[in-house]
Design a protein around this motif. Structure first.
Motif: not given
Length: 151
Positions: A1-11, A67-69, A137-150
């Protein structure tokens, strides 16, 4: 698994990758912290090089840019056969399948790389694939927040 910083990713340049999905077939939209995630169900490819079939895809947006797919893909053995000039039977033997698609695999795309995360071994349904891809996706970006459905 790779870890990414979403703040630094370019489109992502949508023309860079042959298996980049068209922005269609959006089934659900999630908010995860600063990110927006669209879940796509069997989108077609932007490229005319149809070497793969996308089962499910997540488009990850930061500041309104993709920024990611994250996606589950299967190689189309008919298209590969035609492009490589070999028989479908050869490819079926190589891929150890009797069907026209390879086993599903998981890929993560960014502007810089296409990372093969290995085989997808869960049931290939919308519910299972969505849960798997959102968790990845949450693991890759090390996100603690749960996805919230719109809405």
């Amino acid at each position: 698994m790779i870890f990414l910083e979403y703040e630094t990713l370019e489109p992502i340049d949508s023309l860079l990758w042959h298996a980049y999905p068209k922005h269609e077939s959006v089934m659900e939209i999630y908010d995860v912290g600063e990110l927006t995630v669209e879940v796509l169900d069997h989108p077609s490819l932007r490229s005319s090089i149809d070497l793969a079939v996308i089962a499910f895809s997540l488009l990850v947006f930061h500041k309104n840019e993709i920024i990611a797919v994250f996606q589950i893909e299967q190689e189309d053995l008919r298209s590969l056969s035609e492009k490589l000039g070999c028989s479908i039977r050869e490819l079926q033997n190589e891929y150890r399948t009797k069907g026209m698609l390879s086993d599903p695999r998981v890929y993560i795309y960014t502007k810089e790389q296409r990372k093969d995360e290995g085989p997808y071994e869960e049931e290939l349904t919308f519910f299972c694939a969505r849960e798997f891809l959102l968790e990845l996706m949450c693991d890759t970006f090390d996100l603690l927040a749960d996805p919230v459905l719109r809405g």
